[in-house]
Write an enzyme that holds these catalytic residues in place. Structure first.
Site, short mmCIF file in Angstrom:
data_model
loop_
_atom_site.label_atom_id
_atom_site.label_comp_id
_atom_site.label_asym_id
_atom_site.label_seq_id
_atom_site.Cartn_x
_atom_site.Cartn_y
_atom_site.Cartn_z
CE1 TYR A 77 -25.29 -35.83 -25.48
CE2 TYR A 77 -27.76 -36.49 -25.57
CZ TYR A 77 -26.83 -35.68 -24.82
OH TYR A 77 -27.06 -35.00 -23.81
CB SER A 79 -26.46 -37.62 -14.33
OG SER A 79 -25.76 -38.01 -15.54
CG LEU A 131 -31.09 -43.48 -11.68
CD1 LEU A 131 -31.50 -44.61 -12.26
CD2 LEU A 131 -31.85 -43.26 -10.05
#
Length: 325
Positions: free
Chosen positions: A56, A203, A205
């Site tokens: 990231y 993830s 949502l």
């Protein structure tokens, strides 16, 4: 926020905080000082489990997490990941690399960036088809004995891989995509329960869709290249239309429980199993607070079953990583 036991010796807050969006995948990276502030605000809200990865940024996310949480290191659980890079020439295609020497290089880098002596939970980010699971698991066992990691896990791995690796060095947690719109991973739950392996949902949502905040969103509103939502199928006008019944059902059900759609989605997930957690992500304090409320909303087994039955019948668009058609 209360805590829950994912596996033997691994206890985390009911919900974790996914740090990825601070510097990767959701638009331009957050200013470093602001990102540190956000992480500490999440801690103040009761999140004590934080998830990051070396890729990231790359690397920047781990540095931010390390800076933000160093003063509170004894109060938090940190997971990070190894094993992939992104191609600069093929629009972000994943390149797996789980060679033992690469793993050791990665763990040293992560320890330095996170400013810690031990990583609480170390995930293989994606499996490497060129490296057998037994080889990876053996390295993980060595790192545990050396005190560089406490627990290890795998992310987005098939059942056979998990079984083979677990025989060599017990796996503490599996991480994968899971939400009301992505329930395929549920078929793996009996195996995880059999082996006493915890589950971390990313993830939860559906990349924010289930928060209800994107009802009028379309892909072209997101900045190409730096914002993955610009390429996600759930944010097209056609998808929004297809998901109208689903969103209406979730809104109605949330209101019945005096909750928001996000809170209902997270409560539904947390109510499935005591050894399961989720790592929703947001840069906005109000969303971080709202999501934390998902650990307060309680659904009975009967209510969860009723929601599942409704989800089985309601039309759903494809989402990033999952075909629902």
């Amino acid at each position: 926020m209360k805590t829950r036991k994912l596996s033997e010796g691994l206890e985390v807050s009911d919900l974790g905080y996914g740090a990825m969006s601070l510097s990767h995948g959701y638009g331009e990276a957050t200013d470093r000082k602001d990102a540190v502030k956000i992480l500490r605000q999440a801690l103040d809200c009761g999140y004590t489990y934080f998830d990051t990865a070396e890729v990231y940024g790359p690397y920047i996310n781990e540095e931010i997490v390390g800076e933000a949480l160093k003063p509170f290191r004894d109060e938090v659980v940190i997971s990070t990941k190894f094993g992939i890079s992104f191609s600069e020439y093929t629009h972000g295609d994943i390149i797996p690399d789980a060679r033992p020497e690469k793993i050791r290089q990665s763990v040293e880098g992560s320890l330095k960036r996170l400013q810690t002596e031990t990583i609480d939970l170390y995930f293989q980010h994606r499996i490497d088809p060129k490296v057998e699971p037994e080889v990876v698991a053996e390295v993980m066992g060595e790192l545990i004995k050396e005190g560089k990691i406490r627990h290890w896990g795998v992310s987005v791995a098939p059942e056979e891989y998990i079984r083979r690796a677990h025989k060599v060095t017990p796996i503490s947690a599996v991480q994968d995509r899971y939400s009301m719109m992505a329930r395929g991973i549920e078929k793996l739950f009996p195996t995880l329960e059999e082996f006493g392996i915890g589950f971390v949902a990313y993830s939860p949502l559906a990349n924010g869709l289930l928060s209800g905040a994107y009802e009028k969103a379309t892909n072209n509103k997101f900045e190409a290249v730096v914002d993955y939502r610009s390429r996600m199928p759930q944010f097209t006008p056609e998808a929004m239309k297809k998901n109208e019944e689903l969103m209406a059902f979730l809104q109605k059900t949330a209101e019945e429980h005096r909750a928001t759609m996000s809170q209902l989605s997270l409560a539904w997930m947390l109510g499935k199993h005591s050894w399961l957690t989720a790592i929703p992500s947001s840069r906005r304090l109000e969303r971080i607070v709202e999501n934390a409320g998902g650990a307060v909303v309680k659904l009975s087994a009967e209510e969860i079953k009723a929601i599942d039955e409704a989800l089985d019948k309601l039309p759903k668009s494809d989402i990033f990583g999952v075909k629902n058609n």
